[in-house]
Design an enzyme around this catalytic site. Structure first.
Site, short mmCIF file in Angstrom:
data_model
loop_
_atom_site.label_atom_id
_atom_site.label_comp_id
_atom_site.label_asym_id
_atom_site.label_seq_id
_atom_site.Cartn_x
_atom_site.Cartn_y
_atom_site.Cartn_z
N TYR A 199 4.61 -8.72 1.77
CA TYR A 199 4.20 -7.88 0.64
C TYR A 199 5.34 -7.72 -0.37
CZ TYR A 199 2.15 -3.80 -1.73
OH TYR A 199 1.63 -2.92 -2.67
N ILE A 256 -6.19 2.85 -6.91
CA ILE A 256 -5.54 2.78 -8.22
C ILE A 256 -6.40 2.00 -9.20
CG2 ILE A 256 -3.57 1.80 -9.45
CD1 ILE A 256 -1.85 2.46 -7.00
N GLN A 281 7.26 -5.38 5.76
CA GLN A 281 6.52 -5.89 4.61
C GLN A 281 7.25 -7.05 3.92
OE1 GLN A 281 5.47 -2.63 1.93
NE2 GLN A 281 3.51 -2.44 2.99
N ASP A 318 0.84 -5.79 7.33
CA ASP A 318 2.17 -5.35 7.71
C ASP A 318 2.51 -5.68 9.16
OD1 ASP A 318 2.15 -4.33 5.18
OD2 ASP A 318 2.18 -2.21 5.78
N ASN A 378 -4.46 -6.08 -10.56
CA ASN A 378 -4.23 -4.97 -9.64
C ASN A 378 -4.56 -5.31 -8.19
OD1 ASN A 378 -4.16 -1.94 -8.86
ND2 ASN A 378 -6.26 -2.56 -8.37
N ALA A 379 -5.41 -6.29 -7.95
CA ALA A 379 -5.88 -6.58 -6.59
C ALA A 379 -4.71 -6.86 -5.65
CB ALA A 379 -6.83 -7.77 -6.62
#
Length: 241
Positions: free
Chosen positions: A147, A14, A144, A88, A82-83
């Site tokens: 995350y 992306i 996640q 998981d 964006n990084a």
């Protein structure tokens, strides 16, 4: 006037699409990356976008990196955070290192990067900060917790910082991509994608990186000055909020 944009994680997936789209829209673009020198070199050769290597999880590295970019290209007026990484694993098996790595890179980096540019943006009375969150920061996702927590934090960061800077010409917005056709998603077994992932997406396909990039270009524009504190969901209807 040509504005300068910096995209973190801007040489792959992306991020690469965002870097290319901003350059095509007339911005001077810098792309930062963490460790894949081969991919960064290939990206630079193909696009002509200058690349810079540093760890967005390190405040000092971000300070040094931003100074280099601004010395080369001028004051950063558009920052795309964006990084991101994934580590998981179900929470009851998650290690502290797996937790810390994701929180530091995916959430801590927003402080590390934005802190370097916010004062300049405020002084110039113009800035665009665009944070790439995730559908899983909105709805959660099995395996996640780290995350999802980080990406949900990105949204809170966006809303609060938008309020602080709304009167000063600096907008702060978040984009929450759904499942996008990148290397990360392509690594999922094909049968899992076809049987478990895509059927959950009402438009019945994965998104494309360019579809996220076009939204970034829209939010980065001078004409987007009335949009701040917003969360733009680009997920094919998979999660409606």
């Amino acid at each position: 006037m040509t504005r300068t944009a910096l995209v973190t994680g801007g040489t792959r997936g992306i991020g690469a699409a965002i870097s290319k789209a901003l350059k095509e829209a007339g911005y001077k673009v810098a792309a930062s990356y963490a460790g894949n020198d081969d991919a960064a070199g290939k990206f630079k050769a193909e696009t002509g976008v200058p690349v810079y290597k540093w760890d967005v999880g390190s405040f000092d590295a971000c300070a040094e990196g931003v100074k280099k970019v601004e010395a080369d290209l001028g004051p950063i007026e558009v920052l795309v955070n964006n990084a991101g990484i994934t580590r998981d694993v179900p929470f009851h098996k998650m290690t502290q290192d797996q937790w810390n790595a994701v929180i530091t890179t995916n959430l801590g980096s927003l402080f590390n990067m934005t802190r370097q540019v916010i004062e300049g943006m405020r002084a110039r009375k113009f800035g665009r900060i665009i944070n790439i969150s995730s559908i899983n920061g909105q709805k959660g996702q099995f395996g996640q917790v780290n995350y999802s927590a980080a990406k949900a934090g990105d949204i809170g960061f966006t809303k609060a910082l938008a309020l602080e800077n709304a009167k000063g010409g600096v907008t702060v917005n978040a984009i929450c991509p759904g499942y996008i056709n990148t290397e990360m998603v392509q690594a999922v077994p094909k049968d899992v994608l076809e049987k478990a992932v895509i059927p959950q997406i009402p438009v019945n396909r994965l998104g494309e990186p360019d579809e996220i990039a076009r939204a970034v270009v829209f939010l980065a524009a001078d004409q987007a000055s009335f949009i701040t504190g917003s969360t733009l969901s680009i997920n094919g209807g998979q999660y409606l909020q």
